[in-house]
Design an enzyme around this catalytic site. Structure first.
Site, short mmCIF file in Angstrom:
data_model
loop_
_atom_site.label_atom_id
_atom_site.label_comp_id
_atom_site.label_asym_id
_atom_site.label_seq_id
_atom_site.Cartn_x
_atom_site.Cartn_y
_atom_site.Cartn_z
N SER A 253 -27.74 -102.44 -23.43
CA SER A 253 -26.93 -103.65 -23.51
C SER A 253 -26.00 -103.67 -22.31
O SER A 253 -25.91 -102.71 -21.56
CB SER A 253 -26.12 -103.67 -24.81
OG SER A 253 -25.15 -102.63 -24.80
N LYS A 254 -25.30 -104.77 -22.14
CA LYS A 254 -24.40 -104.91 -20.99
C LYS A 254 -23.37 -103.77 -20.96
O LYS A 254 -22.96 -103.32 -19.92
CB LYS A 254 -23.67 -106.26 -21.04
CG LYS A 254 -24.55 -107.43 -20.65
CD LYS A 254 -24.91 -107.38 -19.18
CE LYS A 254 -25.72 -108.60 -18.77
NZ LYS A 254 -26.15 -108.50 -17.37
N ARG A 255 -22.95 -103.33 -22.14
CA ARG A 255 -21.94 -102.29 -22.21
C ARG A 255 -22.55 -100.90 -22.29
O ARG A 255 -21.85 -99.92 -22.19
CB ARG A 255 -21.05 -102.52 -23.44
CG ARG A 255 -19.99 -103.58 -23.21
CD ARG A 255 -19.07 -103.67 -24.39
NE ARG A 255 -19.42 -104.79 -25.24
CZ ARG A 255 -18.78 -105.08 -26.38
NH1 ARG A 255 -17.82 -104.31 -26.79
NH2 ARG A 255 -19.12 -106.11 -27.10
#
Length: 503
Positions: A253-255
């Site tokens: 995920s983006k994080r």
């Protein structure tokens, strides 16, 4: 005669290329290069709602940075174009018509709400949801009535009951019942091809020999195999590679590890390190070596050594590999990478300065972005007027150490090893211990009490700059500093790091 190897990377232009997609591209590129084949870029851009402006350019920018130039693609052209799926509609329509004429497909006039109602009814009684034979053998007069009423048909593939077997290189022979697949839609009522139909038609037309893609596509494979059989064509070799997971497991995920490939470029990772690392998430060399050049990767890639286990992103290992690849670069090439990171103009650095610095300081870096912290302090004019510098340079032995170092280096061959050896000789000639001899030289050259090997520092600075700094410090050692400008205070220096055996 064996058919030529042709692999393809078929992303959707929906944003930046992330590590999972990049790993797929890398394996396709390596395998094609290993066998003298073609690596094809085909953009599956028919999902206009998910497309982003500049998506195609972002994909190309990432591939170019990784050194994965396609042999054929929207930019390159080629004999099997066009290479944007949105431009291949005429071929998709023609191939759908062929399946209708052969009886492998049929027109379905059912409205979406009717299909949904029947699907819910099938679920309620535990029957397969994909099978809806209402239009399979529709009489011609009824079809005409539907069309007169304004119904536009979809086109479906006739899928027989019973097992649909297919082979995957890693998982072996797999099967799914045709009733679970149902009579799948090939062309929607609005004329748009479905994903699986377009992919199969395009892979056939482009003569793709190996479909190397993520395991998430495994569920699409039996549908595509059915289309190959309907067209009377042998399917390609399907290789479904495992998933790239976020650090600690779980979906990217983006994080959690899903940074775009170009984000790693901005952070200073070497492109060959990303190539090297991502290839190792699926494959290992026979001798277990992990640091591999792209030439070695091409030479050694072997589908038989692909693993089936998912892998987590490990940025620490990526950084370690980046350092190894930076150190393997010719100094001239590394200097060009560093030039964009350094204040070369402000520091008065020439190409020769950068090359020398790259030659000796690459071993102290792992990322291209490490260059400023390693290089700029060396080339910045040393602050000799500060209290810390004065404490070292006003020591009783400092003047003699600086004069002997200058005399020794004035005629020395300007190589790191020779400079270090000569400086140790000057120390012995002075009859001084290393803790008294080396600190004044180090402060003269860098203004700092600690740092890299002095032979390497002098080599990077160059003869003229080094001798000028020794002269300036020797003047200061005589107590002639202009202290009105203050200076850099780096604390006291007891010379504990400057031993006789370590210049």
């Amino acid at each position: 005669m064996t058919a030529p190897i042709r692999t393809r990377f078929a992303p959707s232009p929906t944003g930046a290329l992330h590590l999972g997609n990049a790993r797929t591209a890398i394996l396709n590129w390596l395998f094609a290069r290993r066998h003298g084949g073609a690596f094809v870029l085909r953009l599956e851009d028919t999902d206009t709602e998910r497309g982003v402006p500049g998506g195609e350019a972002m994909i190309y920018e990432a591939l170019d940075w990784l050194g994965l130039g396609p042999d054929e693609g929207p930019r390159e052209g080629g004999p099997f174009g066009p290479y944007r799926q949105s431009e291949r509609g005429a071929l998709h329509r023609e191939r759908a018509r062929e399946l209708l004429e052969s009886g492998c497909a049929f027109r379905c006039y059912c409205a979406p709400d009717e299909l949904e109602a029947r699907r819910e009814a099938a679920i309620a009684v535990g029957e397969p949801t994909g099978r809806d034979a209402r239009c399979r053998d529709l009489p011609a007069d009824k079809a005409r009535r539907y069309e007169a009423a304004g119904r536009t048909p979809a086109i479906r593939l006739r899928v027989a009951s019973g097992p649909v077997e297919f082979d995957d290189f890693l998982k072996g022979t797999l099967a799914i019942d045709g009733d679970d697949l149902g009579d799948m839609v090939l062309v929607r009522s609005d004329g748009r091809p479905t994903y699986n139909f377009a992919v199969a038609v395009d892979d056939i037309a482009m003569e793709i020999s190996h479909v190397i893609r993520g395991v998430g596509h495994l569920s699409n494979t039996p549908k595509q195999v059915l289309l190959y059989r309907a067209f009377g064509v042998e399917p390609p070799e399907f290789v479904h590679i495992p998933t790239v997971l976020a650090p600690g497991g779980g979906k990217l995920s983006k994080r959690r590890g899903a940074a775009g490939v170009l984000d790693y470029r901005e952070r200073g990772f070497h492109p060959d390190a990303i190539l090297n690392y991502l290839s190792l998430l699926s494959w290992s060399s026979e001798d277990g070596e992990e640091f591999l050049s792209r030439e070695a990767l091409v030479e050694r890639i072997d589908l038989d050594r692909l693993g089936a286990a998912d892998s987590e992103v490990d940025e620490e290992k990526m950084a370690w590999l980046s350092g190894r690849h930076l150190r393997a670069e010719p100094p001239e090439r590394l200097a060009r990478r560093w030039a964009g990171q350094l204040d070369a103009e402000g520091l008065g650095l020439t190409d020769a300065d950068l090359r020398r610095a790259a030659e000796v300081f690459a071993k102290r870096t792992r990322l291209v972005t490490d260059a400023p912290s390693e290089v700029e302090p060396i080339f910045r004019a040393p602050p000799l007027g500060g209290a810390a510098a004065r404490q070292v340079l006003w020591a009783p032995e400092a003047g003699a150490a600086l004069r002997l170092a200058r005399a020794a280096w004035e005629e020395t061959a300007w190589r790191p090893e020779a400079l270090a050896r000569t400086l140790r000789g000057a120390m012995r000639e002075a009859g001084l211990p290393g803790r008294a001899f080396f600190p004044p030289v180090r402060v003269a050259l860098t203004g700092q009490p600690h740092g890299p090997d002095l032979g390497e520092v002098a080599y990077a600075l160059g003869r003229e700059r080094t001798l000028e700094r020794l002269d300036a410090a020797a003047t200061g050692a005589a107590g002639e500093f202009d202290t009105s400008h203050g200076g850099h205070n780096n604390g006291s220096n007891d010379g504990s790091n400057d031993k006789e055996t370590s210049v």
